[in-house]
Structure formats: structure tokens, C-alpha cells
Motif scaffolding. Structure first.
Motif, PDB file in Angstrom:
ATOM      1  N   LEU A  49      47.590 -16.509  53.545  1.00 23.18           N
ATOM      2  CA  LEU A  49      48.713 -15.655  53.942  1.00 23.18           C
ATOM      3  C   LEU A  49      49.670 -15.435  52.774  1.00 23.18           C
ATOM      4  N   ASP A  50      49.997 -14.191  52.506  1.00 17.26           N
ATOM      5  CA  ASP A  50      51.045 -13.856  51.534  1.00 17.26           C
ATOM      6  C   ASP A  50      51.450 -12.413  51.813  1.00 17.26           C
ATOM      7  N   PRO A  51      52.734 -12.129  52.021  1.00 16.88           N
ATOM      8  CA  PRO A  51      53.102 -10.745  52.369  1.00 16.88           C
ATOM      9  C   PRO A  51      52.762  -9.728  51.285  1.00 16.88           C
ATOM     10  N   MET A  52      52.744 -10.152  50.002  1.00 15.37           N
ATOM     11  CA  MET A  52      52.610  -9.175  48.921  1.00 15.37           C
ATOM     12  C   MET A  52      51.398  -9.457  48.041  1.00 15.37           C
ATOM     13  N   LEU A  53      50.594  -8.419  47.814  1.00 13.78           N
ATOM     14  CA  LEU A  53      49.491  -8.489  46.844  1.00 13.78           C
ATOM     15  C   LEU A  53      49.855  -7.493  45.744  1.00 13.78           C
ATOM     16  N   ILE A 111      50.781  -8.114  53.830  1.00 15.08           N
ATOM     17  CA  ILE A 111      51.412  -6.996  54.543  1.00 15.08           C
ATOM     18  C   ILE A 111      51.324  -5.734  53.684  1.00 15.08           C
ATOM     19  N   ILE A 112      51.744  -5.835  52.417  1.00 18.33           N
ATOM     20  CA  ILE A 112      51.637  -4.672  51.520  1.00 18.33           C
ATOM     21  C   ILE A 112      50.775  -5.042  50.309  1.00 18.33           C
ATOM     22  N   ALA A 113      49.846  -4.156  49.985  1.00 22.86           N
ATOM     23  CA  ALA A 113      48.990  -4.354  48.806  1.00 22.86           C
ATOM     24  C   ALA A 113      49.210  -3.212  47.826  1.00 22.86           C
ATOM     25  N   ALA A 114      49.166  -3.537  46.543  1.00 23.82           N
ATOM     26  CA  ALA A 114      49.115  -2.509  45.493  1.00 23.82           C
ATOM     27  C   ALA A 114      47.646  -2.217  45.201  1.00 23.82           C
ATOM     28  N   PRO A 115      47.313  -0.975  44.857  1.00 24.06           N
ATOM     29  CA  PRO A 115      45.908  -0.665  44.530  1.00 24.06           C
ATOM     30  C   PRO A 115      45.376  -1.560  43.412  1.00 24.06           C
ATOM     31  N   GLU A 116      46.247  -1.869  42.430  1.00 26.17           N
ATOM     32  CA  GLU A 116      45.828  -2.716  41.296  1.00 26.17           C
ATOM     33  C   GLU A 116      45.424  -4.114  41.784  1.00 26.17           C
ATOM     34  N   GLY A 117      46.199  -4.654  42.715  1.00 24.64           N
ATOM     35  CA  GLY A 117      45.914  -5.998  43.240  1.00 24.64           C
ATOM     36  C   GLY A 117      44.655  -6.021  44.084  1.00 24.64           C
ATOM     37  N   LEU A 118      44.476  -4.968  44.869  1.00 27.52           N
ATOM     38  CA  LEU A 118      43.266  -4.892  45.711  1.00 27.52           C
ATOM     39  C   LEU A 118      42.016  -4.865  44.847  1.00 27.52           C
ATOM     40  N   ALA A 149      41.693  -5.943  41.720  1.00 24.44           N
ATOM     41  CA  ALA A 149      41.494  -7.225  41.032  1.00 24.44           C
ATOM     42  C   ALA A 149      40.959  -8.286  41.995  1.00 24.44           C
ATOM     43  N   LEU A 150      41.520  -8.330  43.203  1.00 24.65           N
ATOM     44  CA  LEU A 150      41.114  -9.370  44.161  1.00 24.65           C
ATOM     45  C   LEU A 150      39.676  -9.163  44.642  1.00 24.65           C
ATOM     46  N   THR A 151      39.347  -7.919  44.964  1.00 21.85           N
ATOM     47  CA  THR A 151      37.989  -7.688  45.488  1.00 21.85           C
ATOM     48  C   THR A 151      36.935  -7.869  44.390  1.00 21.85           C
ATOM     49  N   GLU A 152      37.324  -7.636  43.134  1.00 23.01           N
ATOM     50  CA  GLU A 152      36.363  -7.885  42.038  1.00 23.01           C
ATOM     51  C   GLU A 152      36.211  -9.383  41.771  1.00 23.01           C
ATOM     52  N   ALA A 153      37.328 -10.108  41.841  1.00 25.53           N
ATOM     53  CA  ALA A 153      37.264 -11.554  41.557  1.00 25.53           C
ATOM     54  C   ALA A 153      36.599 -12.326  42.686  1.00 25.53           C
ATOM     55  N   HIS A 154      36.829 -11.888  43.935  1.00 30.15           N
ATOM     56  CA  HIS A 154      36.296 -12.610  45.103  1.00 30.15           C
ATOM     57  C   HIS A 154      35.647 -11.603  46.067  1.00 30.15           C
ATOM     58  N   PRO A 155      34.461 -11.090  45.722  1.00 27.51           N
ATOM     59  CA  PRO A 155      33.855 -10.051  46.563  1.00 27.51           C
ATOM     60  C   PRO A 155      33.450 -10.544  47.951  1.00 27.51           C
ATOM     61  N   ASP A 177      50.152   0.581  48.955  1.00 30.64           N
ATOM     62  CA  ASP A 177      51.233   1.404  48.397  1.00 30.64           C
ATOM     63  C   ASP A 177      50.793   2.157  47.147  1.00 30.64           C
ATOM     64  N   ASP A 178      51.785   2.776  46.462  1.00 30.52           N
ATOM     65  CA  ASP A 178      51.446   3.731  45.400  1.00 30.52           C
ATOM     66  C   ASP A 178      51.027   3.074  44.084  1.00 30.52           C
ATOM     67  N   TYR A 179      51.868   2.187  43.575  1.00 26.44           N
ATOM     68  CA  TYR A 179      51.582   1.608  42.252  1.00 26.44           C
ATOM     69  C   TYR A 179      52.487   0.407  41.998  1.00 26.44           C
ATOM     70  N   LEU A 180      52.194  -0.305  40.908  1.00 28.36           N
ATOM     71  CA  LEU A 180      53.045  -1.400  40.427  1.00 28.36           C
ATOM     72  C   LEU A 180      53.949  -0.857  39.339  1.00 28.36           C
ATOM     73  N   ASN A 181      55.219  -1.223  39.365  1.00 29.00           N
ATOM     74  CA  ASN A 181      56.086  -0.752  38.269  1.00 29.00           C
ATOM     75  C   ASN A 181      55.932  -1.665  37.046  1.00 29.00           C
ATOM     76  N   GLU A 182      56.718  -1.392  36.011  1.00 32.10           N
ATOM     77  CA  GLU A 182      56.523  -2.094  34.732  1.00 32.10           C
ATOM     78  C   GLU A 182      56.874  -3.578  34.806  1.00 32.10           C
ATOM     79  N   ILE A 183      57.597  -4.004  35.863  1.00 30.34           N
ATOM     80  CA  ILE A 183      57.873  -5.446  35.996  1.00 30.34           C
ATOM     81  C   ILE A 183      57.080  -6.058  37.160  1.00 30.34           C
ATOM     82  N   GLY A 184      56.006  -5.364  37.545  1.00 30.68           N
ATOM     83  CA  GLY A 184      55.072  -5.957  38.505  1.00 30.68           C
ATOM     84  C   GLY A 184      55.509  -5.906  39.953  1.00 30.68           C
ATOM     85  N   TYR A 185      56.461  -5.021  40.280  1.00 28.33           N
ATOM     86  CA  TYR A 185      56.857  -4.859  41.688  1.00 28.33           C
ATOM     87  C   TYR A 185      56.122  -3.677  42.304  1.00 28.33           C
TER      88      TYR A 185
END
Ligand code: PRP
Ligand code: URA
Length: 210
Positions: free
Chosen positions: A131-135, A161-168, A170-176, A186-194
Motif C-alpha cells: 500500500l502506498d497512495p503515490m507511485l 491511489i495516483i500513479a505517474a506514467p513514469e512510475g508505472l 518502471a514498476l511493471t518493468e522491474a516486477h512484471p 496522471d499526466d507527468y512528474l515535474n522536475e522535483i519528482g512530484y
């Protein structure tokens, strides 16, 4: 990745997510919403739990009915923000055990730093839902799942609860082998990773540490 990621578009979840994102939502309501969304998501994430036949006596006679069979569950929140989801999922599965993984993101490098890990002893007999609200970058989820895999659980699912495309990605590649459940991509990660638009810092909003 499509078969591995489930986006839950149920109207109740989407409505509560809108309230959660609102910057005017205070900590008390935010905590309640995280818990409620986790409870609703848990309903879907446990859809494939196997059932077995049983027979019980009702006040009216004998019923041939079903119970969840042998496979048992453990929930593992990633500290801190994952804690906000625990009460909600335990409402659905009160007999589940709860482990904890402590990770925080280094603000400079965005790399996860592990500071705590305590898992149920019989985790090798259990299905685990992390469980973690943010990916966001996916680093925390990837590391938490790597740590849990060392204890050989039956299988692992990840619920956010909310995933960034970048995190999805990375996660699905690391743990298929890990199914991912989220309420929004959501849309994207900003320059400080939010995550944008996201909801800000989930841990700070849950615990009022902004
Ligand atoms: C947040 C969030 C995730 C992580 C996601 O935690 O709860 O654990 O960031 O980011 P990532 O996908 O880039 O790893 P944070 O590190 O802010 O710690 P906290 O929960 O203690 O606030
Ligand atoms: N962690 C959060 O709490 N929020 C984000 O947007 C990214 C990481």
C-alpha cells in the motif's frame, strides 16, 4: 503492461479522488478519504481470492455456501503515507496481518532510503498487497517489493491511489509479476519528482506536516 495495471474508474472512487486532490481539503478529511478509497480499491484487488464450499446452518435450514479458502492476506504499507490506507483495507479483511516497510525519498537524488522493515513471520503463506497512495518515479515501490520478495510471499499486488506514467513503466518493468491497482494515472512528474496534477505530498497531507 496493460494486463498488469488496473485503473479503477468506479464513480465512488473517482468522486472521492476529486475531493482528495483539492488543495482546500484539510488533514482530517484527507485521512478519511484515503482510508475510504483504500477500502473501495481493496474490494476490487481481492476479486480473485479463491473460494471454497462450506455448509452452515441458518435459522431456516442448511445452506451450501462459500468462504475464502486457505490463501491468506498480508497488507504492507510503505511508511509513512501507506499507513493512511491500512484502516480502510482492514475494514474489508480484518483477519489480514500487517507488515511495514519504512522508505523515504531522498529529496536531492529521489532515490528511496530504507529505514525500517518488519514483515509477518508466515508471509511465505500469504498473498501480499503493498500500500502506498503515490507511485511517482516508482523507486519506493520497486525497492519495497524487492525487500518483500526476499521472504517468498505467495504473490504480491501493489495498490496506489495516483500513479505517474513514469512510475508505472518502471514498476511493471522491474516486477512484471506484480499486478498494480490505482485510481488514476496522471499526466507527468515535474522536475522535483512530484506527480502533476497529483495531490501534493501525500504523507504531509495525511499527517499535517506541511
Ligand atoms: C512518497 C510516497 C511514496 C513515494 C513515491 O513518500 O508516499 O512512498 O514518495 O515516490 P517514488 O515513486 O518516486 O519513490 P515520501 O518519500 O515522501 O515519504 P513519506 O511517506 O514518509 O512522506
Ligand atoms: N510523493 C508524494 O507524496 N507526492 C508526489 O506527487 C510524489 C511523491
Amino acid at each position: 503492461m496493460e494486463n498488469q495495471v488496473f485503473v479503477m474508474d468506479h464513480p465512488l472512487i473517482q468522486h472521492k479522488l476529486t475531493l482528495l486532490r483539492d488543495k482546500n481539503t484539510g488533514s482530517k478529511e484527507f485521512r478519511a478519504l484515503v482510508s475510504e478509497i483504500a477500502m473501495l480499491m481493496c474490494y476490487e484487488a481481492t476479486r480473485d481470492l479463491p473460494l471454497e464450499e462450506t455448509i452452515i446452518e441458518t435459522p431456516m435450514g442448511t445452506a451450501h455456501t462459500k468462504v475464502i479458502s486457505g490463501r491468506k492476506l498480508a497488507f504492507v504499507p510503505i511508511l509513512r503515507a501507506g499507513l493512511g490506507m491500512v484502516d480502510g483495507v482492514l475494514e474489508m479483511v480484518p483477519a489480514a496481518k500487517v507488515g511495514h516497510i519504512g522508505l523515504y525519498r531522498d529529496h536531492e537524488t529521489l532515490q528511496p532510503v530504507e529505514y525500517y522493515s518488519k514483515l509477518p513471520q508466515d508471509i511465505d503463506e500469504r498473498e501480499v498487497i503493498v500500500l502506498d497512495p503515490m507511485l511517482a518515479t516508482g523507486g519506493s515501490a520497486i525497492d519495497a517489493i524487492t525487500i518483500i520478495k526476499r521472504s517468498n510471499p505467495k504473490c504480491i499486488k501493489f495498490m496506489c491511489i495516483i500513479a505517474a506514467p513514469e512510475g508505472l513503466k518502471a514498476l511493471t518493468e522491474a516486477h512484471p509479476d506484480v499486478q498494480v491497482y490505482c485510481a488514476a494515472v496522471d499526466d507527468y512528474l515535474n522536475e522535483i519528482g512530484y506527480i502533476v496534477p497529483g495531490l501534493g505530498d501525500a504523507g504531509d497531507r495525511i499527517f499535517g506536516t506541511i
